[in-house]
Structures are given as structure tokens and as C-alpha cells.
Enzyme design. Structure first.
Site, PDB file in Angstrom:
ATOM      1  N   GLU A 504       0.814  -1.223   0.000  1.00 19.21           N
ATOM      2  CA  GLU A 504       0.000   0.000   0.000  1.00 19.21           C
ATOM      3  C   GLU A 504       0.848   1.274   0.000  1.00 19.21           C
ATOM      4  O   GLU A 504       0.470   2.273  -0.625  1.00 19.21           O
ATOM      5  CB  GLU A 504      -0.960  -0.002   1.194  1.00 19.21           C
ATOM      6  CG  GLU A 504      -2.121  -0.988   1.062  1.00 19.21           C
ATOM      7  CD  GLU A 504      -1.735  -2.452   1.258  1.00 19.21           C
ATOM      8  OE1 GLU A 504      -0.613  -2.705   1.728  1.00 19.21           O
ATOM      9  OE2 GLU A 504      -2.551  -3.339   0.937  1.00 19.21           O
ATOM     10  N   PHE A 527      -8.904  -2.446   0.694  1.00 19.12           N
ATOM     11  CA  PHE A 527      -9.811  -2.378   1.842  1.00 19.12           C
ATOM     12  C   PHE A 527      -9.273  -1.314   2.796  1.00 19.12           C
ATOM     13  O   PHE A 527      -8.064  -1.258   3.026  1.00 19.12           O
ATOM     14  CB  PHE A 527      -9.843  -3.707   2.614  1.00 19.12           C
ATOM     15  CG  PHE A 527     -10.435  -4.845   1.837  1.00 19.12           C
ATOM     16  CD1 PHE A 527     -11.792  -5.126   1.910  1.00 19.12           C
ATOM     17  CD2 PHE A 527      -9.634  -5.657   1.041  1.00 19.12           C
ATOM     18  CE1 PHE A 527     -12.336  -6.188   1.205  1.00 19.12           C
ATOM     19  CE2 PHE A 527     -10.170  -6.715   0.331  1.00 19.12           C
ATOM     20  CZ  PHE A 527     -11.530  -6.981   0.413  1.00 19.12           C
ATOM     21  N   ASP A 529      -9.222  -1.421   5.791  1.00 24.39           N
ATOM     22  CA  ASP A 529      -8.505  -2.143   6.851  1.00 24.39           C
ATOM     23  C   ASP A 529      -7.003  -2.260   6.564  1.00 24.39           C
ATOM     24  O   ASP A 529      -6.211  -2.508   7.467  1.00 24.39           O
ATOM     25  CB  ASP A 529      -9.095  -3.545   6.977  1.00 24.39           C
ATOM     26  CG  ASP A 529     -10.616  -3.515   6.994  1.00 24.39           C
ATOM     27  OD1 ASP A 529     -11.193  -3.827   8.029  1.00 24.39           O
ATOM     28  OD2 ASP A 529     -11.217  -3.142   5.957  1.00 24.39           O
ATOM     29  N   PRO A 533      -0.385   0.519   6.027  1.00 26.56           N
ATOM     30  CA  PRO A 533       0.988   0.631   5.498  1.00 26.56           C
ATOM     31  C   PRO A 533       1.212   1.924   4.709  1.00 26.56           C
ATOM     32  O   PRO A 533       2.344   2.375   4.557  1.00 26.56           O
ATOM     33  CB  PRO A 533       1.124  -0.589   4.581  1.00 26.56           C
ATOM     34  CG  PRO A 533       0.103  -1.559   5.092  1.00 26.56           C
ATOM     35  CD  PRO A 533      -1.035  -0.728   5.598  1.00 26.56           C
ATOM     36  N   HIS A 574     -12.198  -6.658   7.652  1.00 26.71           N
ATOM     37  CA  HIS A 574     -12.915  -6.256   6.432  1.00 26.71           C
ATOM     38  C   HIS A 574     -14.101  -5.382   6.782  1.00 26.71           C
ATOM     39  O   HIS A 574     -15.039  -5.281   6.008  1.00 26.71           O
ATOM     40  CB  HIS A 574     -13.375  -7.486   5.635  1.00 26.71           C
ATOM     41  CG  HIS A 574     -12.238  -8.314   5.133  1.00 26.71           C
ATOM     42  ND1 HIS A 574     -11.642  -9.288   5.884  1.00 26.71           N
ATOM     43  CD2 HIS A 574     -11.554  -8.271   3.960  1.00 26.71           C
ATOM     44  CE1 HIS A 574     -10.652  -9.835   5.200  1.00 26.71           C
ATOM     45  NE2 HIS A 574     -10.572  -9.233   4.023  1.00 26.71           N
TER      46      HIS A 574
END
Ligand SMILES: Cc1ncc(C[n+]2csc(CCOP(=O)(O)OP(=O)(O)O)c2C)c(N)n1
Length: 774
Positions: A504, A527, A529, A533, A574
Site C-alpha cells: 500500500e 480495503f 482495513d 501501510p 474487512h
């Protein structure tokens, strides 16, 4: 005595005049310098001693021109000395408390002046490290500019007094504003290089356009430009360095890395950071790279290595990395005292490698400059530094007016609240009701058709990376785990929609570098979630770039993120919310639509505006029956900061957004049916900025307010709205402001638990009923 030789090692607590550099040190004698060619490595050979390349010795075996003229050699020394003297002056100013921080380039000068001489200011692009004073001076940054930053002057071109010294930035020279966070610059450099390549392949995209962010983003590019990025050896431990190597290598990008290895990361020695103590060995197997390991205190070796690296990258063969072994003759910064963790013997040993003294002795020995000439050169530099310091001391300091402080937090040119973004939906032939997912996909397609600067990447967003079956019509393609980007790669090509690595920070960091150059990345984090990062890039880079550079640099882009729960089995990883973490970050806009039409209109504004936007798409709403809408045409836009009154009422106000909107509506309708209480329901639609006027107007009418959201109650978005209602509308209230939100915990997997944790229609109903009783 020659003036330069008197420059002794200093430490953080006070230049204690340790022994000057050992006079036996020599340059260009091979030393630690070796250029490692991957091809030769695999053949078991290491090309050694590719170092001596000057007017006086030209034994260099490389094919590129690495020889230096006498003038260049003298200029090289002047720049190194200028850099050291500027550091020394800053140290004095810090001790006099005229500046407030100091970190030096001392010991790195040879490597960095070489880098500056091998590259082209205002043509290539630069993401330098805080040690890179000599590089920036070589590129054309002046001592005065550097000292203006040290005093925090209004005229500081890098930041207008907002950033610490040594945070180099200069638009004209293409030195891109850095943060203080180590390694984030690596990914931005990758994005920058990718943008250069993109514009070379799509020159039409670079053209100026009016009516959106492009009006304020002039694009320049060169087919053979390179992007420079540097980093300390300690910071190569950061994942973002490695994530950048992945993409540089995979994409054969024209990036020139410099690793400045002074063997210490503050007090932590290289072996504690790098297994085996040598970063070159660890990275040697990355394909497509040109690697060089060099004695970074040997100017001639450094120059040769840098010229070769630049030539390799410029030729389009791939990235290059020069690992320079340098020294750190001063402590990490003036806030550090290395005597606490380095022995006197170690320090003495390192003194012998001071590049400045080595270069001076070499110039003398080779007859390039005599003592008198060196003295004259140094005196001139000393005078220049003195003049710059005198001027910096007189500099006007920045205004402390509130408007001045907040200036450039967002674009001053084009605001997403602008009336140009207020358009009506178009009546089109197809009036069928579409889901939020469909209208978002339409919006992406319409915008990509309209604006060739838009690129879309993220995890699994492409139709198929291995695209031959796709192009042959044998497979349908993926287009995102929620299929929001379906068909983009097929329609607009692999250059405009592709799969990123599963990383990410890589996605956001690269997008920032691209946006700096004028591209408009519309990236997806798969996501919410897993946004964490990328948090470092989002908070410390994306959000801060415009403000920290005092408006000189910006990175308007869109990050689309599926968010939220109510999924029946979504569980902890999620179902997360967390929008307030980003509304708490200045510099980024946060949007969260509740229905298809709003989603399309707001995404268009997000793409066309000049600010970074976090676009939160509730997963549960993607295909819901609630909130479907007809395709509103390719120009439909909604300005930010404009709430929607979903239901007019007179008895109490509910302020909410996202997936709570349909739930609150259901509760309000039930309440009216059963009790006659008439609720006014406000959907904020954008969370930063938010529509305070709509809230205030409603609360003045109803005198009662509930703020409801899916995210956790404590420290949540509602706390801010409730506090502001309390502060500014206290006299209007007939009841305390109430919040309805999820429990202060994660969302569990078992549906019974999920229901209990997240706010439900019944919770909203109960809160409204209790509030109505006041
Ligand atoms: C992400 C991050 N973590 C920690 C720090 C604090 N910090 C600043 S410089 C530094 C050491 C860096 O060492 P190295 O990369 O070897 O470079 P050097 O300072 O030795 O040139 C640290 C830990 C930071 N700036 N950024």
C-alpha cells in the site's frame, strides 16, 4: 598553513578540534572504489578500481566520459568547501541560538558534489536526503537560500519558515520538497520517474487545460531525464526503500539511487541495520540495475561512478544505485553527541578519510592548485558564507497571522467547494436505476476519456496483467475485488490502468511522485482495513506537501477506498471504519457518499479538483437497493462541503453520513409513523470540509441534535461535531447533544456480535425517541 586543513572534526557538543585528516590519505588510488556490473558479477568477476578519471589521470576503463577538466576539479573542491563552511556557519548560529536545528553534510561532500555534477539541474528530478547540502549547492541552490531556511525566514524558498534546515526544495531546480521521514522519498522518486516516462509516451496528456486542476499544473518532461534519490544506509532498513527497488527494477525506471553509507544511523551502526553490514550485497540480485560501490570520500571515484550511473539510467536500460562509503566527522546532528557511543580510536581512524582534506591534498600533490590558490579560493568562499549569513540574520520572519499560517494547506487556486462543481444531472436516454458501484465505474470511464493524465492503479484493479487472453476476448477480466475498475485497462490500455505490487505504501508513495509531475493518479486501496501501510505516506507526505513547501509543490490525487461493515461476516479486517483519523489530518479532503448519484458527482469533483482526496466508498452501499440513481451524464459534479437534507423535519436534527444514512432514515420514518416526531436528517457527504451551515441552520430550527456514525463512539467524528454544536449553538439547544456510534471495539465475525457492535436502526430509533422527550 593552508586554511582548509585547519577544519577539524567537530562533535555535537562543541568542536573539540580533534586531529585533522591524516596527510597520508590519497585520492583515486583505487581504495574501496569498485563498480559492480551485474553481468560481470554473475561471471564471477568484479570490475575494480574504476576510479581515476581526471585531467591528470585517465586510466578509466568505462565507455562514458568521466574525465574532469582542471576547472571542474577546482569547482568540485570549491563546492565541497562551500558545503562544509555552510555547515560550520550553521553550527555557530545554532550555538548562538539564531537558528534552531542543524544537521550537516560533513563527510558526504565528495559523493554529493559528484552527484550534482553528473546530473542536470532543472532537467533531471531530485529527491535528496537531508545530508545533501553539497548536491543542492552544486545544482544551484545558494548558501543564502540555505541559511534563510535555517533561520526560518519568510523568504525561505523551500518552505517559508515551515521546515527545518536541510529540507531542500527548489522548484526551478526540480528539487522536490522532502519530509523529515526517512525513505518515503524513494517511492515518490519512482512515481516521478514513471510520470516522466508516461508523458514521453503520451505527450498530448501534458498539454495545458483550463477548467480543472490542469490549469495549475504545468508539465515539463524530457525523454532522457533521470530521477535522483538518496538515502542513508540506516534508512535502507525501511520497507519503502525495498518497495521502491521492486518497482524501479520491474519497470526499468530511470532512477539514480545514492546510498550514503556513513556506517551510523544516529548511534546505531550499520551491522545492526543491515545483515552482513553491506547493503550492496543484499540488493545485488535485483534485475535490470546498474550497481556501483565506491569510496565516497574519493571525489574522482565518486564522479566516475555517478557519471556512469546517470548514463546507464539515462539510456533507458534501468535504474542505477551508487553505494558510497562516506564518513560522518560531526555527530548525527547538533542534538547528538557521538562521544556517547563511539570510541576515540574509531573517530580518529575515520578522521583520516575526511574527503575535504583528502581532496585538498590531492589538488596540491597533483599540482592543480598551489597553496596560495587554495587560500584564495577558500577566502572567497568564507566571504560568500559570511555575506549570506549576514543577510539571513536580517531576513524578515514569517507572518503569524492566522490566514498566513493556514495558507497553502489546500490549493489556493481551485477549491473543491467552488461553484463550478455545482452542476445538475443530465437527463440521458437511459434512465434506469444504477448502483453506486456502476455509477462510480461510469464516472471513472468518463473522466479517463476526458483527461489523459488520469492513471488508475492498485491491487487487482486491472482487468488482467497478462493481457493477451483479455485482448483476444477469451477472458472477461477482474477489474478490482469489488469490480469498480472493471474495463478500464481494456478500454484505456495498460499504461493507464495496471496492477500494483501488493504494497500500500508503494501505491500511495508512487502516486504522490506522479501527482507532483502533473499526472492525476486515481488509486485504490483494496480495503480500508489495509490502508495502514500507506499511512506514513498519507499523513506525512500527501497531506503535508503543499503546506510544507509553502505552496511550491502539490500532489492532488484521489485515493479510493472501500470502507465499513454491516457485511455479515466481515469481521475485524474487512469492516473497519476510521475516517476521523484522516479528517484529523490537515491537507487532505475526506469524502464519504451514501448513494449512487452523490458518489458519481463527488468522485468527479475529487478527480478534477486540485487537492488530495480520500474517497471513502462504503462497501455495503455499493450494490444496495437504497440510493440507486440514473446515470447523470459526464459532467455531473457536486461541490465539497455541501450537505444534503435527506429528510426535512422540525423536531430534532440527525447529522450523519455513509451507511448510517439509510439506517437513520428508516428509524426516522418509523418514529414519525409511531409517534409523530418529525426528524430532520442531514447527510454530510463530505467530512472534510463539512457543511457547518447546514448543521447550524437545522439545529437552530429543531434545537436538538444527534450525531450518528458507524465508526467507534470515542474520539470519533461525532465528537468534533457535537463539541462544535455545544460551543457555538449552546443557546439554541433544548437538550444535550447526543452521539450514536459503534461500540469502542473492533467488529466481530459472528453476525450476532457484528449486529451488537455496530449501530443499528433500533439504536438510532431509541436515541431519537429519548431526545424527542426533552
Ligand atoms: C521514518 C523515520 N524514523 C525515524 C526517524 C528519526 N531519524 C532521523 S535520521 C535517523 C537516522 C538515519 O540514519 P541513516 O539513514 O544512516 O542516515 P545518516 O543520518 O546516517 O546520514 C533517524 C533514526 C525519521 N526521521 N524517520
Amino acid at each position: 598553513m593552508i586554511r582548509g586543513v585547519s577544519m577539524a572534526r567537530r562533535n555535537g557538543s562543541g568542536g573539540d578540534g580533534k586531529r585533522p585528516a591524516d596527510e597520508t590519505a590519497v585520492l583515486g588510488a583505487g581504495g574501496a572504489a569498485a563498480v559492480v556490473d551485474p553481468a560481470m558479477e554473475t561471471a564471477g568477476k568484479t570490475r575494480g578500481a574504476a576510479v581515476v578519471a581526471s585531467a591528470v589521470s585517465s586510466a578509466h576503463p568505462a565507455t562514458v566520459e568521466t574525465a574532469m577538466t582542471r576547472e571542474q576539479l577546482v569547482e568540485f573542491y570549491r563546492l565541497m568547501y562551500l558545503s562544509r563552511r555552510t555547515d560550520d556557519r550553521e553550527i555557530v548560529l545554532k550555538r548562538q541560538q539564531k537558528i534552531f536545528f542543524q544537521i550537516s553534510c560533513a563527510g558526504h561532500e565528495a559523493l554529493l558534489a559528484a552527484a550534482g555534477m553528473a546530473l542536470r539541474a532543472g532537467y533531471d528530478w531530485f529527491f535528496p536526503y537531508y545530508r545533501d547540502r553539497a548536491l543542492c549547492l552544486t545544482l544551484g541552490n545558494t548558501v543564502e537560500e540555505q541559511l534563510l531556511q535555517a533561520v526560518g525566514a519568510a523568504e525561505d524558498v523551500a518552505s517559508g519558515g515551515r521546515q527545518m534546515p536541510s529540507h531542500w526544495s527548489n522548484r526551478k531546480l526540480h528539487i522536490v520538497t522532502p519530509s523529515s521521514a526517512v525513505a518515503t522519498q524513494c517511492l515518490q522518486a519512482i512515481g516521478c520517474a514513471e510520470a516522466g516516462r508516461y508523458f514521453t509516451r503520451h505527450p498530448e496528456a501534458a498539454k495545458k487545460h483550463t477548467g480543472d486542476y490542469r490549469e495549475f499544473k504545468d508539465v515539463t518532461f524530457h525523454g532522457d531525464e533521470v530521477t535522483y534519490v538518496s538515502i542513508g544506509e540506516g534508512s535502507t532498513s525501511q520497507g519503502e526503500f525495498w518497495e521502491s527497488l521492486n518497482t524501479a527494477s520491474n519497470g526499468r525506471l530511470p532512477v539514480v539511487y545514492v546510498v550514503e553509507d556513513n556506517e551510523y544511523a544516529i548511534s546505531t551502526p550499520v551491522e545492526a541495520n543491515t545483515p552482513g553490514g553491506n547493503i550492496s550485497r543484499l540488493i545485488a540480485n535485483f534485475p535490470n540495475f546498474h550497481f556501483a560501490e565506491v569510496d565516497g570520500t574519493d571525489p574522482i571515484a565518486c564522479y566516475a561512478a555517478m557519471v556512469e550511473a546517470a548514463a546507464y539510467a539515462r539510456s533507458g536500460r534501468g535504474p542505477a544505485l551508487v553505494h558510497g562509503h562516506v564518513v560522518r566527522p560531526y555527530s548525527h546532528s547538533l542534538s547528538d553527541d557521538e562521544r556517547q557511543y563511539r570510541s576515540e580510536e574509531e573517530v580518529q581512524e575515520e578522521n583520516a578519510r575526511d574527503p575535504l582534506a583528502k581532496m585538498q591534498l590531492w589538488l596540491l600533490r597533483e599540482g592543480i592548485l598551489d597553496e596560495a590558490e587554495i587560500n584564495r579560493l577558500e577566502q572567497k568562499v568564507d566571504e560568500e558564507v559570511q555575506r549570506a549569513a549576514d543577510r539571513a540574520m536580517q531576513a524578515v520572519l514569517p507572518s503569524t497571522a492566522r490566514e498566513a499560517i493556514l495558507r497553502h494547506q489546500y490549493s489556493e487556486d481551485l477549491k473543491p467547494t467552488d461553484a463550478r462543481f455545482d452542476t445538475e444531472p443530465e437527463a440521458t436516454a437511459d434512465a434506469s436505476e444504477r448502483t453506486m458501484a456502476e455509477l462510480l465505474n461510469h464516472c471513472l470511464k468518463d473522466e479517463m476519456r476526458r483527461d489523459e493524465r488520469i492513471v488508475v492503479f492498485g491491487e487487482d484493479v486491472a482487468d488482467a496483467t497478462r493481457d493477451s487472453a483479455l485482448r483476444a476476448g477469451k477472458i472477461k477480466g477482474k477489474g478490482g475485488v469489488f469490480k469498480l475498475t472493471a474495463g478500464l485497462q481494456k478500454k484505456f490500455g495498460n499504461d493507464r490502468c495496471w496492477n500494483s505490487p501488493l504494497a500500500e505504501a508503494n501505491i500511495v508513495g508512487r502516486a504522490i511522485g506522479m501527482a507532483v509531475r502533473g499526472l492525476k493518479p486515481v488509486v485504490e486501496i483494496q480495503f480500508f482495513d489495509y490502508i495502514w501501510p500507506a499511512m506514513h505516506q498519507m499523513r506525512n507526505e500527501l497531506a503535508a506537501m503543499r503546506w510544507r513547501s509553502n505552496g511550491e509543490w502539490s500532489c492532488p490525487l484521489v485515493i479510493r477506498v472501500p470502507i465499513g461493515g454491516y457485511l455479515t461476516g466481515g469481521s475485524i479486517y474487512h469492516s473497519q471504519s476510521g475516517e476521523s483519523i484522516f479528517t484529523h489530518t490537515p491537507g487532505v479532503r475526506v469524502v464519504m457518499p451514501s448513494n449512487a448519484l452523490d458518489a458519481a458527482g463527488l468522485l468527479r469533483t475529487a478527480i478534477r479538483c486540485d487537492d488530495p482526496v480520500l474517497f471513502l466508498e462504503h462497501k455495503r452501499l455499493y450494490r444496495e437497493t437504497f440510493g440507486r440513481g440514473a446515470y447523470p451524464g459526464p459532467e455531473y459534479a457536486i461541490p465539497f462541503g455541501k450537505a444534503k437534507v435527506v429528510r426535512e423535519g422540525k423536531d430534532l436534527t440527525v447529522v450523519t453520513y455513509g451507511a448510517v444514512v439509510p439506517r437513520a432514515l428508516q428509524a426516522a420514518e418509523k418514529l414519525e409513523r409511531e409517534t409523530g416526531v418529525d426528524v430532520e436528517l442531514i447527510d454530510l457527504r463530505t467530512l472534510s470540509p463539512y457543511d457547518w451551515d447546514a448543521i447550524a441552520t437545522s439545529v437552530r430550527k429543531t434545537s436538538k441534535a444527534i450525531v450518528a456514525h458507524e465508526d467507534m463512539l470515542s474520539w470519533g467524528y461525532g465528537a468534533e461535531i457535537a463539541a462544535r454544536i455545544g460551543e457555538e449553538l449552546f443557546d439554541e439547544l433544548d437538550a444535550p447533544v447526543r452521539r450514536v456510534a459503534s461500540m469502542d471495539t473492533f467488529v466481530a465475525y459472528q453476525p450476532l456480535l457484528e449486529d451488537a457492535i455496530l449501530p443499528q436502526v433500533e439504536d438510532l430509533y431509541r436515541a431519537m425517541l429519548e431526545m424527542a422527550k426533552y
